[in-house]
Write a protein that holds these residues in place. Structure first.
Motif, PDB file in Angstrom:
ATOM      1  N   TYR A   1       0.834  -1.201   0.000  1.00  0.00           N
ATOM      2  CA  TYR A   1       0.000   0.000   0.000  1.00  0.00           C
ATOM      3  C   TYR A   1       0.871   1.254   0.000  1.00  0.00           C
ATOM      4  O   TYR A   1       0.977   1.952   1.017  1.00  0.00           O
ATOM      5  CB  TYR A   1      -0.917   0.003   1.231  1.00  0.00           C
TER       6      TYR A   1
ATOM      7  N   LEU B   1      -0.790   4.521   1.303  1.00  0.00           N
ATOM      8  CA  LEU B   1      -0.989   4.650   2.744  1.00  0.00           C
ATOM      9  C   LEU B   1       0.323   4.934   3.473  1.00  0.00           C
ATOM     10  O   LEU B   1       0.324   5.570   4.524  1.00  0.00           O
ATOM     11  CB  LEU B   1      -1.603   3.364   3.317  1.00  0.00           C
TER      12      LEU B   1
ATOM     13  N   THR C   1      -2.609   7.978   8.727  1.00  0.00           N
ATOM     14  CA  THR C   1      -2.990   7.947   7.312  1.00  0.00           C
ATOM     15  C   THR C   1      -3.856   6.746   6.949  1.00  0.00           C
ATOM     16  O   THR C   1      -4.850   6.912   6.242  1.00  0.00           O
ATOM     17  CB  THR C   1      -1.734   7.978   6.414  1.00  0.00           C
TER      18      THR C   1
ATOM     19  N   ARG D   1      -7.680   7.187   7.075  1.00  0.00           N
ATOM     20  CA  ARG D   1      -8.330   8.272   6.344  1.00  0.00           C
ATOM     21  C   ARG D   1      -8.429   8.027   4.848  1.00  0.00           C
ATOM     22  O   ARG D   1      -8.534   8.961   4.077  1.00  0.00           O
ATOM     23  CB  ARG D   1      -7.575   9.566   6.622  1.00  0.00           C
ATOM     24  N   CYS D   2      -8.402   6.785   4.441  1.00  0.00           N
ATOM     25  CA  CYS D   2      -8.391   6.502   3.002  1.00  0.00           C
ATOM     26  C   CYS D   2      -9.556   5.644   2.538  1.00  0.00           C
ATOM     27  O   CYS D   2      -9.458   4.956   1.525  1.00  0.00           O
ATOM     28  CB  CYS D   2      -7.057   5.850   2.629  1.00  0.00           C
TER      29      CYS D   2
ATOM     30  N   THR E   1      -8.407   1.933   3.185  1.00  0.00           N
ATOM     31  CA  THR E   1      -8.311   1.577   4.595  1.00  0.00           C
ATOM     32  C   THR E   1      -8.941   0.219   4.842  1.00  0.00           C
ATOM     33  O   THR E   1      -8.383  -0.618   5.543  1.00  0.00           O
ATOM     34  CB  THR E   1      -8.998   2.645   5.470  1.00  0.00           C
TER      35      THR E   1
END
Length: 168
Positions: free
Chosen positions: A59, A62, A109, A112-113, A117
C-alpha cells in the motif's frame, strides 16, 4: 504559458512501469502471500508477510515514506508508571489493533483513506489469521496431540471402542 514539466531531483526514485503478478489462486498453496520485486541488479527478491516493509510495499499510498510495519522483533514501549509487561514482544494482533485506533495529535494515514483503509485492514486480518493457522501447523504443536486417520477411527468404533482417548 507555464512550464508543465516536473522538477527533477537527484534522489527521487524513477520507475516507468509497475507490474503486479499473481501466482496461483486462493487455496492452491499454503505458503502465504508475498511480494516479488526486482532489485537494481535485476535479481528477483521475495518479500514475505513478516517483512517490516511488506504493507508499505503493498500500500504505497498509505505509507508514502516506506514506514515499517509489523515484524517479529517489535517490542512494547516500557512506561515508568506501569510495572513490567507480561509480554515483551508485540503480537501481530496487537499491532493491527493499535493501528486501527485514532489518537489525538497523531495523523494516522491508513484510517483516512476509505476503501483503501478497508483493504488494508482486511489484509492485516488475513496476515493475523495466516500466522494463527501456521502456529497450529507447526510440527512442535502437532506432536503434542495424538491423531489418527478417519478410517482408523471408524474401524475402532465398529470394533466397539467407544473411548476416544484409547484410539488416538
Amino acid at each position: 504559458m507555464a512550464n508543465l514539466m516536473p522538477m527533477e531531483t537527484s534522489s527521487a526514485p524513477v520507475a516507468f512501469e509497475v507490474v503486479g503478478l499473481v501466482v496461483g489462486d486462493i487455496g492452491s498453496s499454503n505458503v502465504g502471500r508475498d511480494i516479488i520485486i526486482q532489485d537494481h541488479s535485476s535479481q528477483l527478491q521475495r518479500i514475505s508477510e513478516k517483512h517490516p516493509k511488506f504493507m508499505s510495499m503493498q500500500y504505497p499510498l498509505l505509507f508514502p515514506y516506506g514506514e515499517d510495519g509489523y515484524h517479529d522483533e517489535l517490542m512494547y514501549r516500557q512506561r515508568s508508571s506501569t510495572s513490567a509487561n507480561q509480554h515483551q514482544k508485540v503480537t501481530m494482533l496487537h499491532y493491527y489493533t493499535y493501528r486501527l485506533h485514532d489518537r489525538p495529535n497523531d495523523f494516522n494515514t491508513p484510517l483516512r483513506c476509505k476503501r483503501l483503509t478497508q483493504a488494508y485492514f482486511v489484509d492485516g486480518y488475513c496476515c493475523v489469521e495466516t500466522f494463527r493457522i501456521g502456529f497450529y501447523r507447526k510440527p512442535s504443536f502437532q506432536s503434542k496431540y495424538r491423531s489418527s486417520s478417519f478410517s482408523s477411527l471408524a474401524n475402532s468404533v465398529s470394533r466397539g471402542i467407544a473411548s476416544g482417548s484409547s484410539v488416538g
